[in-house]
Design an enzyme around this catalytic site. Structure first.
Site, PDB file in Angstrom:
ATOM      1  N   PHE A  13       4.479   6.706   1.598  1.00  0.00           N
ATOM      2  CA  PHE A  13       4.233   7.310   2.911  1.00  0.00           C
ATOM      3  C   PHE A  13       5.327   6.979   3.910  1.00  0.00           C
ATOM      4  O   PHE A  13       5.487   7.651   4.917  1.00  0.00           O
ATOM      5  CB  PHE A  13       2.863   6.869   3.459  1.00  0.00           C
ATOM      6  CG  PHE A  13       2.855   5.500   4.105  1.00  0.00           C
ATOM      7  CD1 PHE A  13       2.640   4.365   3.361  1.00  0.00           C
ATOM      8  CD2 PHE A  13       3.089   5.374   5.466  1.00  0.00           C
ATOM      9  CE1 PHE A  13       2.656   3.108   3.959  1.00  0.00           C
ATOM     10  CE2 PHE A  13       3.107   4.130   6.080  1.00  0.00           C
ATOM     11  CZ  PHE A  13       2.900   2.985   5.321  1.00  0.00           C
ATOM     12  N   LYS A  14       6.114   5.924   3.625  1.00  0.00           N
ATOM     13  CA  LYS A  14       7.138   5.517   4.589  1.00  0.00           C
ATOM     14  C   LYS A  14       8.191   6.602   4.803  1.00  0.00           C
ATOM     15  O   LYS A  14       8.866   6.611   5.822  1.00  0.00           O
ATOM     16  CB  LYS A  14       7.759   4.200   4.162  1.00  0.00           C
ATOM     17  CG  LYS A  14       6.706   3.087   4.222  1.00  0.00           C
ATOM     18  CD  LYS A  14       7.270   1.705   4.139  1.00  0.00           C
ATOM     19  CE  LYS A  14       6.215   0.664   4.442  1.00  0.00           C
ATOM     20  NZ  LYS A  14       5.236   0.508   3.331  1.00  0.00           N
ATOM     21  N   ASP A  15       8.302   7.544   3.855  1.00  0.00           N
ATOM     22  CA  ASP A  15       9.232   8.658   4.057  1.00  0.00           C
ATOM     23  C   ASP A  15       8.867   9.493   5.280  1.00  0.00           C
ATOM     24  O   ASP A  15       9.750  10.074   5.908  1.00  0.00           O
ATOM     25  CB  ASP A  15       9.241   9.571   2.827  1.00  0.00           C
ATOM     26  CG  ASP A  15       9.926   8.920   1.622  1.00  0.00           C
ATOM     27  OD1 ASP A  15      10.931   8.219   1.818  1.00  0.00           O
ATOM     28  OD2 ASP A  15       9.443   9.120   0.491  1.00  0.00           O
TER      29      ASP A  15
END
Ligand SMILES: *Cc1c(COP(=O)(O)O)cnc(C)c1O
Length: 462
Positions: free
Chosen positions: A111-113
């Site tokens: 999810f850090k993208d």
């Protein structure tokens, strides 16, 4: 829109400066002075809209006049166009009233993208028009670093150095950091655990001579722009299951408290969120704290969900700031006590925290058995982090309110743990299938501030 520090002693900044700075000079974290509100009609109108349009509407009020509407729309378009799913953050159903929000379709499968791809475009736009460059230094438990390197590789105005705990991240995570060939990216394998990496990062930011000399910028989850990017998918997913006419709850696999804090911001903006459930692994300082046992550090114990192997959750400071009525002195004092091992939360602040957040934890065995069970009951193959979320969500009292659990990484990012639990070795998506064949480039470095500073000074482009 002004940004203020949680410790009350740093100058107020605009969105642009808060974003480019990361950590405030008083050691605190920047937060918006006020939280913009979206009306019920605004939220209703999001139903059926593309992710990018919802992103623009949710984030626009926080950005102030840093970017024109057209520039900001372009930034958002470019940030998400490399995702492997047209919906960006698709929702799948696991069970009656229980949904999984798949946040792993970005370029590094976590999810850090969502935040990092946006930050890459924000930095690029802001720095090129200022004709400035920065040195980004980050500490990672695995996923932040790969997302940062992917977002900044090859950009002219940025050099990136990422510290990760040597031997404590998965092979896919490591390879995503060590295989990009661009000369502006540097992977540093540091002796120690993630908390050591995070502590050295803070030391560098508190060394003002170094900080100003290399124009240090931070993109760890303390950076406000990252929190902001994550607010968007709370809105997009909630409207898909009936908000704002219906309340929604979320369960979030939590480490640094950034992702769940974004949910809290969504709630403060007017999204009708009932419960925000913090899910931790055996490194459960947040679960203990939210259960009323104070915030006391232990030893980090390595788990099959390494991105959550954290004792000190940086973003929790933002929640404490609100719980203590935005009293920067009170927060400074707590953070001083934390250096000595921990602190107890006052009764008033605890009531505020518990009015928003519930919590639960999953042991290693429970994480594995949830991967096995969920595959059996729904056909979904979960990564260990997402499995912790699903386990804790399943433990919540029965309710008519839909529950959305955030799936924070793709199972192929943690193939050993997933295979051990399910018997299935999840393949990498075709677009990155050759990851295991690419050459690696990495520097092994001691857990030592001077060694790190020397390495960075010696390797930045002037
Ligand atoms: C970073 C990460 C988390 C924890 O998110 P925080 O914002 O630090 O709480 C959970 N799962 C995965 C896969 C991650 O990469």
């Amino acid at each position: 829109m002004k940004y203020i520090s949680t410790r009350g002693q740093a100058p107020e900044l605009t969105f642009e400066d808060a974003m480019l700075t990361g950590l405030a000079r008083d050691g605190g974290l920047y937060v918006p002075e006020t939280i913009p509100q979206l009306s019920t009609d605004d939220i209703k109108a999001m139903a059926g809209k593309p992710y990018e349009e919802i992103a623009f509407q949710v984030m626009r009020p926080f950005v102030g006049d840093t970017f024109s509407d057209d520039d900001f729309k372009g930034i958002i378009e470019r940030a998400y166009k490399g995702f492997g799913h047209a919906a960006r953050a698709p929702l799948v159903q696991l069970d009656h009233g229980h949904y999984l929000l798949e946040l792993f379709h970005g370029p590094t499968l976590a999810f850090k993208d969502f935040a990092m791809q946006l930050i890459g475009q924000l930095f690029q736009t802001a720095l090129s028009r200022r004709n400035e460059r920065v040195t980004i230094v980050g500490a990672t438990s695995g996923d932040t670093g790969s997302a940062a390197i992917e977002a900044f590789r090859g950009l002219d105005n940025v050099d990136v150095f990422i510290m990760y705990p040597h031997g404590r991240i998965s092979e896919v995570q490591r390879r995503q950091m060590t295989t990009p060939s661009e000369s502006n990216v540097h992977a540093l394998a540091m002796d120690g655990d993630f908390d050591d990496c995070q502590a050295r990062l803070k030391d560098m930011f508190n060394d003002f001579e170094f900080r100003d000399g290399v124009r240090l910028a931070g993109v760890n989850s303390i950076n406000w722009a990252r929190v902001l990017a994550q607010v968007v998918y709370y809105f997009s997913s909630a409207v898909s299951v009936g908000a704002p006419d219906r309340k929604v709850s979320f369960t979030v696999p939590t480490g640094n408290f950034g992702d769940i804090f974004a949910g809290y911001i969504a709630k403060r903006m007017g999204l009708p969120i009932d419960r925000l459930v913090v899910a931790t692994n055996q490194n459960d300082i947040l679960h203990r704290c939210l259960s009323g046992q104070g915030y006391h550090k232990g030893e980090t114990s390595p788990s099959i969900s390494p991105s959550m192997d954290i004792q000190v959750s940086s973003n929790f400071e933002r929640a404490l700031f609100d719980a203590y009525d935005r009293d920067g002195n009170a927060v400074s004092q707590l953070m001083d006590e934390l250096k000595q091992g921990g602190f107890d939360v006052s009764q008033g602040a605890m009531e505020v925290l518990q009015s928003h957040f519930d919590s639960g934890r999953a042991s290693e065995e429970e994480t594995s058995s949830t991967i096995t069970e969920t595959l059996k009951t729904s056909g979904e193959l979960l990564c260990p982090h997402s499995a912790i979320g699903v386990k804790v969500a399943n433990d919540q009292p029965a309710s008519e309110t839909p529950m959305i659990t955030l799936a924070t990484a793709h199972p192929a990012k943690f193939p050993d743990a997933v295979e051990a639990a399910s018997g299935i070795r999840p393949p990498l998506p075709a677009r990155m299938a050759d990851l295991y064949e690419r050459d690696e480039r990495v520097t092994r470095i001691a857990n030592n501030l001077d060694a790190l500073k020397d390495h960075i000074k010696g390797n930045i482009r002037q």
